[in-house]
Design a protein around this motif. Structure first.
Motif, short mmCIF file in Angstrom:
data_model
loop_
_atom_site.label_atom_id
_atom_site.label_comp_id
_atom_site.label_asym_id
_atom_site.label_seq_id
_atom_site.Cartn_x
_atom_site.Cartn_y
_atom_site.Cartn_z
N MET A 60 -154.68 -8.80 63.35
CA MET A 60 -154.44 -9.09 64.42
C MET A 60 -153.74 -8.12 65.74
O MET A 60 -154.02 -9.04 66.18
CB MET A 60 -153.51 -10.88 63.59
CG MET A 60 -154.25 -11.46 62.85
SD MET A 60 -156.59 -12.02 64.14
CE MET A 60 -155.33 -13.30 65.03
N LYS A 61 -152.57 -8.01 65.04
CA LYS A 61 -151.74 -7.10 65.73
C LYS A 61 -151.78 -6.19 66.07
O LYS A 61 -151.34 -4.43 66.93
CB LYS A 61 -150.18 -7.47 65.91
CG LYS A 61 -150.20 -8.97 66.09
CD LYS A 61 -148.57 -8.81 66.00
CE LYS A 61 -148.07 -10.31 67.15
NZ LYS A 61 -147.12 -9.94 67.81
N GLY A 62 -152.42 -4.58 64.30
CA GLY A 62 -153.21 -3.58 64.82
C GLY A 62 -151.36 -2.49 64.16
O GLY A 62 -151.20 -1.99 64.31
N ARG A 63 -150.42 -3.59 63.82
CA ARG A 63 -149.06 -2.63 62.86
C ARG A 63 -148.08 -4.17 62.41
O ARG A 63 -149.25 -5.46 62.09
CB ARG A 63 -148.11 -2.44 64.52
CG ARG A 63 -147.19 -3.99 65.50
CD ARG A 63 -146.00 -3.69 66.09
NE ARG A 63 -146.78 -4.93 66.98
CZ ARG A 63 -145.27 -5.76 66.72
NH1 ARG A 63 -144.43 -5.42 65.74
NH2 ARG A 63 -145.48 -6.02 67.28
N GLY A 64 -147.76 -3.69 61.28
CA GLY A 64 -147.25 -4.66 60.70
C GLY A 64 -145.53 -5.78 61.10
O GLY A 64 -145.33 -5.04 61.92
N PHE A 65 -145.24 -6.32 61.08
CA PHE A 65 -143.96 -6.92 60.46
C PHE A 65 -142.96 -6.68 59.96
O PHE A 65 -141.80 -7.52 59.97
CB PHE A 65 -144.74 -7.97 60.58
CG PHE A 65 -145.66 -9.16 61.68
CD1 PHE A 65 -145.89 -9.17 62.57
CD2 PHE A 65 -146.60 -9.46 60.87
CE1 PHE A 65 -146.70 -9.22 63.15
CE2 PHE A 65 -148.38 -9.79 61.05
CZ PHE A 65 -147.65 -10.01 63.23
N GLY A 66 -143.00 -5.68 59.57
CA GLY A 66 -141.39 -5.35 58.42
C GLY A 66 -141.57 -5.82 57.15
O GLY A 66 -142.60 -6.84 56.80
N LEU A 67 -140.96 -5.61 55.84
CA LEU A 67 -140.66 -6.30 54.76
C LEU A 67 -141.27 -7.48 54.60
O LEU A 67 -142.32 -8.77 53.98
CB LEU A 67 -140.05 -5.21 54.00
CG LEU A 67 -140.03 -5.57 52.47
CD1 LEU A 67 -141.30 -5.84 52.26
CD2 LEU A 67 -138.67 -5.48 51.57
N ILE A 68 -140.04 -8.17 55.37
CA ILE A 68 -139.54 -9.31 55.34
C ILE A 68 -141.13 -10.59 55.76
O ILE A 68 -141.54 -11.17 55.38
CB ILE A 68 -138.14 -9.82 55.87
CG1 ILE A 68 -137.21 -9.19 54.73
CG2 ILE A 68 -138.76 -11.10 55.69
CD1 ILE A 68 -136.83 -9.82 53.46
N GLY A 69 -141.19 -9.98 56.86
CA GLY A 69 -141.82 -10.89 58.17
C GLY A 69 -143.88 -10.35 57.84
O GLY A 69 -143.71 -11.59 57.31
N ASN A 70 -144.00 -9.35 56.36
CA ASN A 70 -145.33 -9.29 56.14
C ASN A 70 -144.69 -10.45 55.17
O ASN A 70 -146.19 -11.25 55.05
CB ASN A 70 -145.53 -7.82 55.83
CG ASN A 70 -145.36 -7.12 56.70
OD1 ASN A 70 -146.36 -7.70 58.02
ND2 ASN A 70 -145.98 -5.75 57.07
N LEU A 71 -143.94 -9.86 54.10
CA LEU A 71 -144.02 -11.47 52.97
C LEU A 71 -144.14 -13.16 53.41
O LEU A 71 -145.28 -13.60 52.77
CB LEU A 71 -142.55 -11.09 51.89
CG LEU A 71 -142.08 -12.05 50.51
CD1 LEU A 71 -143.45 -10.81 49.80
CD2 LEU A 71 -141.31 -11.20 50.54
N LEU A 72 -143.49 -12.62 54.39
CA LEU A 72 -143.70 -14.23 54.63
C LEU A 72 -145.09 -14.55 55.24
O LEU A 72 -145.16 -15.85 54.23
CB LEU A 72 -142.13 -14.29 56.20
CG LEU A 72 -141.18 -14.97 55.67
CD1 LEU A 72 -139.72 -14.64 56.76
CD2 LEU A 72 -140.50 -15.88 54.40
N VAL A 73 -145.37 -13.98 55.88
CA VAL A 73 -147.05 -14.15 57.01
C VAL A 73 -147.92 -14.26 55.25
O VAL A 73 -148.37 -14.95 55.50
CB VAL A 73 -146.92 -13.42 57.58
CG1 VAL A 73 -148.92 -13.28 58.33
CG2 VAL A 73 -146.63 -13.40 59.16
N GLY A 74 -147.85 -13.47 54.68
CA GLY A 74 -148.34 -13.19 53.61
C GLY A 74 -148.61 -14.63 52.94
O GLY A 74 -149.23 -14.79 51.99
N VAL A 75 -147.51 -14.95 52.43
CA VAL A 75 -146.99 -15.91 51.17
C VAL A 75 -147.55 -17.34 51.66
O VAL A 75 -148.25 -18.44 51.13
CB VAL A 75 -145.82 -16.12 50.58
CG1 VAL A 75 -144.87 -17.11 50.05
CG2 VAL A 75 -145.41 -14.67 49.67
N VAL A 76 -146.74 -17.50 53.30
CA VAL A 76 -147.57 -18.64 53.63
C VAL A 76 -149.32 -18.89 54.08
O VAL A 76 -149.79 -19.81 53.83
CB VAL A 76 -146.59 -19.25 54.96
CG1 VAL A 76 -147.58 -20.13 55.97
CG2 VAL A 76 -145.51 -19.30 54.76
N GLY A 77 -149.62 -17.11 54.46
CA GLY A 77 -151.08 -17.22 54.62
C GLY A 77 -151.94 -18.18 53.21
O GLY A 77 -152.88 -17.86 53.24
N ALA A 78 -151.47 -16.94 51.96
CA ALA A 78 -151.80 -17.62 50.17
C ALA A 78 -151.87 -19.25 50.10
O ALA A 78 -152.61 -19.49 49.74
CB ALA A 78 -151.32 -16.64 49.55
#
Length: 80
Positions: free
Chosen positions: A21-39
């Motif tokens: 979506m953006k071409g970059r990650g969101f950092g460890l905590i951001g990726n974890l939150l987005v991924g868990v909610v996305g799951a």
């Protein structure tokens, strides 16, 4: 142990969704939150469509799909 696997899948899904979506990650905590909610979102959408995800690869795909939907919704709301 399954919680650790769920969190690792969420982390990977958030990372992949950030790249898509953006071409970059969101950092460890951001990726974890987005991924868990996305799951959770992806699991709901897949069940709503009458499918099921079994296996590690399918779970990663579903979680990534949900995370992409989440990021698209957030982007849409920010623009409005």
């Amino acid at each position: 142990m399954s919680l650790i696997i769920f969190l690792l899948i969420g982390l990977l899904a958030g990372f992949l969704a950030g790249k898509i979506m953006k071409g970059r990650g969101f950092g460890l905590i951001g990726n974890l939150l987005v991924g868990v909610v996305g799951a959770v979102i992806g699991g709901y959408l897949v069940t709503l469509l009458g499918f099921s995800a079994s296996g590690l690869i399918a779970e990663i795909i579903v979680a990534t799909l949900g995370a992409v939907v989440l990021l698209a919704a957030i982007s849409f709301i920010k623009k409005a």
